[in-house]
Design a protein around this motif. Sequence first.
Motif, short mmCIF file in Angstrom:
data_model
loop_
_atom_site.label_atom_id
_atom_site.label_comp_id
_atom_site.label_asym_id
_atom_site.label_seq_id
_atom_site.Cartn_x
_atom_site.Cartn_y
_atom_site.Cartn_z
N MET A 131 1.74 -0.84 -5.05
CA MET A 131 2.78 -0.37 -5.96
C MET A 131 2.21 0.38 -7.15
O MET A 131 2.81 1.35 -7.63
N LEU A 166 3.84 2.76 -3.76
CA LEU A 166 4.68 2.23 -2.71
C LEU A 166 5.72 1.29 -3.30
O LEU A 166 5.52 0.68 -4.35
N THR A 167 6.84 1.17 -2.58
CA THR A 167 7.82 0.19 -2.99
C THR A 167 7.35 -1.20 -2.58
O THR A 167 6.39 -1.36 -1.82
N ALA A 168 8.04 -2.21 -3.10
CA ALA A 168 7.65 -3.58 -2.77
C ALA A 168 7.77 -3.85 -1.28
O ALA A 168 6.93 -4.52 -0.68
N ASP A 181 7.60 -1.59 1.20
CA ASP A 181 6.54 -0.87 1.92
C ASP A 181 5.19 -1.56 1.72
O ASP A 181 4.38 -1.67 2.66
#
Length: 724
Positions: A217, A222-224, A226
């Motif tokens: 992140m 990246l998102t949580a 992903d």
Amino acid sequence: MLKLFGNVGALALPAGILTLIALMVVPIPAFMLDVFFVFNIALSVAVLMAAMNAEKPLDFSSFPSVLLFATLLRLALNVASTRVVLVHGHTGGAAAGRVIESFGAFLIGGNFAVGLFVFAILMIINMVVVTKGAGRVSEVSARFTLDALPGKQMAIDADLGAGLINAQEAKQRRRDVATEADFYGSMDGASKFVKGDAIAAVLILGVNIIAGFCLGMLSHGLTAADAAQKYVTLAVGDALVAQVPSLLLSIAAAVIVTRVADSRNLSGQIGGQFASPSTWLPVAVILTAIGMIPAMPQSVFLPAAGLSGWLWWNLKKRAARQKIADTPEAEAAADPARITLEDVSDHTLVTIELGYGLVHLVDTKRGSPLVARITGVRKQLSQACGFIVPQFRVRDSLELPPNQYRILLGGVAIGGATVQPERILAINAGEANDFHTMRGERTTDPSFGCPALWIDPASRDTAIAEGFLTVDAGTVIATHLNQLLGERPQAMLGPDEVRAILEGVRTRAAGLVETIHPNPLSLGTITRVLRALLEDGVGIGHPLPILAALGQAVQQTTEHERLIDLVRAELGPMIVGKVCSPHDRLPVITLEAGLEAMIVNGMQDPVSGLPVIEPDLARGLGERIAAMITERGAGAIPPALIVQPRARRTLSAALRFRAPACLVLSISELPQSQPIEVIAVIGGEANSPAPPIPAPTVPALTDQSARSGRGAGPGQALPEGLAA
């Protein structure tokens, strides 16, 4: 070429350790990571197979070290895979290699939550069940092995002393016992490696998950979701890749510490113990009964019951075939027309025959008390004689009365008696009260001829208080055996025993043995000489001075009688030193010159050429010397009869049973520095007490003054009968 391979093998282990260090420090590509993961799994399977195929734990004695290196390899791979996952995990599942990707995708279906649960279950199985149990078994095995170590060492020494094993076998057994103690001690510590590795796997998984979230992140945007999908899936796959080999090694450790020594591997051992037909019939019956319950799934229970019944039927038929195959051998053994060498000959030198009423004394179910005592007698005789006494044989005999035993030496009975196995023999060795109240069956101690009583075991304490010596029937037989064989040590010495003595000396003094054997003296000749020394009461427990004296004697002659005289002359200080110290005066008895000349120049044995003493003269000499020994008292130094060398063996044989305490020496065997005290001259007294000694019929020798006065003290000369 062999030397090259040996050098490569010696360098393999250091190179492997350096590789482990490099895996922890140096980044490696994903392909090499896959190679090392596959190698780790293969190594774990190989260790498990080696542990299962070992016949006993010591066959895989390097297991603690192998476990250490395998654990280090797995931890190094964890460090290397963690580096790859954290650096390249954002690019996808293939970033950490195909092995981790496959474990993450196939085993857990790409769902990291399922992977976490599977990993947790594997950790519980590994730590709580397998590793904890193996560690406890290792700890207990190490404790009991160390506690039993002194007893095992004493058992080896006892078997060596009893002649059941030779020195090489004893050395190997001591090495095995020490290795066993070291192995279980190492396994106790090695089990901590597995436990520590499991804890490290949990910590590494936590680090990978937390660090993956943060890096995904913060560094890669990246998102949580992903970050969890990419990093957590890779971290769980990495943990499972490491946990499977760890579980295999834990199972191998549990297998190796729970093994019991057997001639088969683990599969053969388990299969052989489950191959009994009586095991599977109850299983089939119980499964059938459960399957008949309406609520139970008959489609599962009834086929399982049928399979168990099929196993029972096949194992039963195989056992029947095996029994039929063994029957012809039993019939051939029982064939009355078949005669073997064992049926007509006895290859044991000493045999103890027992009546059927004494057979329970050698029954293993009752502890074999007589066998243990006979083994102790054999060890005691071996120590006293200086060689390993051949093994004894105990057998029953229908020719004997129920409670009688007989001792055979070379097939000839040398003694025996009747004992009462359920009672105690109370022996009056001279210390019992004259007014004792003991009651029992009167008898005589077979070993020493003392009066004795057979009493009830309940009266044993009373008999001891009355001054009696109490022994059981087994001790009576063992003591009688010791007494009879102790009088005949030369009969138990053969070429095999002499060969063992020579081999033992050869390891420390090879040159000494080479001077006498095999040239100029054969094994048979050395055996004959040593037997003659034993017959004369000279022990061979210290063979070095005896062989050294023999080596000097062969420089002069190889004739048997002359060899013995020369060896005894060389061993004179040792022979005299057993009855009198070099600083004390040796009591000496001599023969009057005419009497000694009569013996030397009288009748001769046509076979040996030695003088022969008339029976009346031998009896008179024996009784006269025995009376002198009795008059001197029990605490006095026993006297020595000094004679000419030619008469020594004849007089020694004549006095052996009439006056065994009298030492018979030739003048050449008396040490030059030994002080002496002439206490009697037999045959020269003016008024000889009975029994009379016959007057000499041959003139005395003319050179009786030789060596007179040696060692006799100031102003004291030896009598003329002492000259050579």
